[in-house]
Design an enzyme around this catalytic site. Structure first.
Site, short mmCIF file in Angstrom:
data_model
loop_
_atom_site.label_atom_id
_atom_site.label_comp_id
_atom_site.label_asym_id
_atom_site.label_seq_id
_atom_site.Cartn_x
_atom_site.Cartn_y
_atom_site.Cartn_z
N HIS A 1 0.81 -1.21 0.00
CA HIS A 1 0.00 0.00 0.00
C HIS A 1 0.85 1.27 0.00
CE1 HIS A 1 -3.61 2.18 0.05
NE2 HIS A 1 -4.30 1.50 0.94
N ARG A 2 2.15 1.15 0.24
CA ARG A 2 3.02 2.33 0.14
C ARG A 2 3.22 2.74 -1.31
NH1 ARG A 2 8.21 -0.01 3.08
NH2 ARG A 2 7.67 -1.61 1.54
#
Length: 553
Positions: free
Chosen positions: A526-527
């Site tokens: 998700h980064r």
């Protein structure tokens, strides 16, 4: 009359600006020749610098954390005039024998092992005096993904062995020297000079009866079933040599711990970078003795691996399962121990999110069966996974963020398409990588998959065959299940999990029809990736499998 003598750092090879991690003397101390003054630490080893002259320390010119090089002044000592002696020059290292040296001495070095540097030596298979043939195994190296045996490139009698268990090796590292046919082995090397680079993994030495490495005192069950100490004589346990070798401590502290029988793997360091210093060993012994006196069990100062250290969680429960019934203990395989540590790191460090999707593979499966019938004589069996690798390359081209890696605050976007697939082996999962999937046909992909899977099962995968992956696929299709959450194989940013396909009723707008559906589970970082992009990628991947003509678009 007295004279001040400067004691300096002698020749320490090509190292510059080496960190001082321990100062072993103070003003007023009396030192003798060869007494250790300081401990230095490079990226590969620790070394103690000995005194080249005797006297009383008048000035200490360095402190913890300083950087020193050859010629740096460490201390000044005052010596009586009659005993003054100029600092002896550091002994020059004997030139390593080469293939052209007299007597037919041949150096055998670590060959090309891919991009790996400073690989652990976990086993040395030869000793001085052994006769080796070409391709005989010399040492076993272990990376974070595999183990490999390094073969000999020359035949002869082993003259010297330059690596030991715990050392780090890279391409070009000298393993052994051999006296080839017709040559006699050189005499054993002279005693090492006072300044010796001591690898962190120190050799095991006989230890006195352990003082601090004691097991819990014998216990008995009370009326309420709780365990109570019986105050019988403590039972001693041997030192964990592997843990002792991996402990972050200098050679002098290791010797001190050996003398006391202390297991350094159980001591918590208070020095720089959590280094274990002499006072830590002393404190551990005092605490252990006091606990034994009070009849309490000795608690290890250092938390065990996986005990929750650094995560602010409760320590892992210690349970004696043998109290409840028969048990059997089996050691984890090397692959599982290494992959387990990496999976733990990836799960903790990467914010995983998993999307699920069903792909309609009815037509693709029929096409696959037809291909295998038509090409039965070729010996190459096309699996659904081969189609999925090809589909993954197409999806990565359309969504380049998935074909990336994080490098600090930068995103490295790759222009190549190397896809890894999880291969089940008797010792655990490994991930071989097929290169340039976008440039290969399904038959070639299937053939390479079969070859790599066989090498994996036989434990013969080379490091370069597991490097450079952009994206991975973990397939449980031959086993079962519906959905799962695969752990991302860092430094990749996504992985596709696949389970067993099954026939399901699907509404076609008019009626329910039976369709073969394949469950997909996409885990993503998700980064780097957001939810909308992940949903589009998963949907597109399923669309390719539903209509494989899309790979040509």
């Amino acid at each position: 009359m007295s004279t001040l003598i400067e004691l300096k750092v002698p020749d320490i090879g090509d190292y510059k600006d080496v960190e001082v991690i321990e100062v072993l003397v103070k003003v007023g101390d009396t030192v003798q020749v060869d007494d250790s003054l300081v401990t230095l630490e490079t990226d590969k080893a620790t070394m103690e610098v000995p005194a080249a002259a005797a006297g009383v320390v008048k000035e200490v010119l360095i402190k913890l954390g300083d950087k020193v090089s050859e010629g740096s002044v460490l201390v000044r000592v005052e010596a009586a005039a009659a005993g003054v002696s100029a600092p002896a020059p550091a002994p020059a290292p004997a030139p390593a024998p080469s293939q052209s040296a007299a007597g037919g001495v041949v150096e055998v070095k670590v060959p090309d092992i891919g991009d790996y540097k400073s690989v652990d030596v976990i086993e040395v298979l030869v000793k001085v005096g052994d006769t080796v043939q070409v391709d005989d195994s010399l040492v076993t190296l272990e990376t974070d993904k595999a183990t490999m045996e390094v073969p000999s490139s020359a035949a002869g009698v082993v003259q010297s062995v330059h690596l030991k268990v715990g050392d780090k090796a890279s391409e070009g590292s000298l393993i052994i020297t051999v006296a080839s046919s017709g040559a006699t082995a050189a005499p054993a090397p002279a005693a090492a000079p006072a300044l010796v680079a001591a690898p962190v993994a120190a050799q095991a030495a006989p230890a006195a009866a352990p003082v601090a490495a004691v097991s819990n005192p014998p216990v008995s069950a009370g009326m309420d079933g709780n365990l109570m100490p019986t105050h019988a004589a403590p039972a001693f346990t041997p030192i964990d040599e592997v843990g002792f070798a991996q402990a972050h401590a200098s050679p002098s502290v290791r010797r001190f711990a050996r003398e006391l029988g202390v297991d350094l793997s159980k001591v918590k360091g208070s020095g720089p970078k959590s280094r274990i210093v002499q006072s830590d060993v002393q404190q551990f012994v005092k605490g252990a003795l006091q606990q034994l006196t009070n009849g309490a069990p000795v608690a290890a100062a250092a938390p065990a691996a996986g005990g929750g250290s650094g995560l602010d969680v409760l320590p892992w429960p210690k349970v004696d399962f043998s109290k409840f019934g028969p048990v059997e203990k089996q050691p984890l395989s090397r692959i599982k121990k290494i992959s387990g540590a990496n999976l733990h790191r990836n799960w903790v460090m990467i914010p995983h999110v998993t999307n699920h999707e069903d792909a309609d593979i009815t037509e693709l499966e029929a096409f696959r069966v037809q291909l295998n019938k038509e090409n039965e004589k070729s010996g190459v069996k096309v699996t659904m996974l081969a189609f999925m690798l090809k589909a993954a390359a197409a999806a990565l081209k359309k969504f380049p963020t998935f074909n990336a890696s994080l490098d600090g605050d930068q995103l490295v976007l790759k222009q190549f398409f190397h896809i890894g697939f999880a291969a089940d082996t008797p010792n655990g999962l490994v991930v071989p990588v097929i290169r340039d999937v976008d440039q290969k046909g399904v038959f070639q992909i299937a053939q390479e998959m079969g070859e790599l899977a066989k090498l994996a099962r036989d434990g013969k995968l080379k490091p370069e065959q597991m490097q450079g992956g952009c994206f991975s696929i973990s397939s449980l299709g031959g086993i079962g299940g519906t959905y799962f959450t695969p752990i991302i194989n860092a430094p990749e940013v996504a992985i596709m999990g696949v389970c067993k396909s099954s026939m399901k009723p699907v509404w076609d707008g008019k009626q329910f029809v039976p369709r073969l559906m394949l469950p997909l589970s996409l885990s993503w970082d998700h980064r780097v990736i957001d939810g909308a992009e992940a949903a589009r990628f998963n949907t597109y991947f399923a669309q390719i499998l539903a209509d494989f003509r899309r790979v040509m678009l």
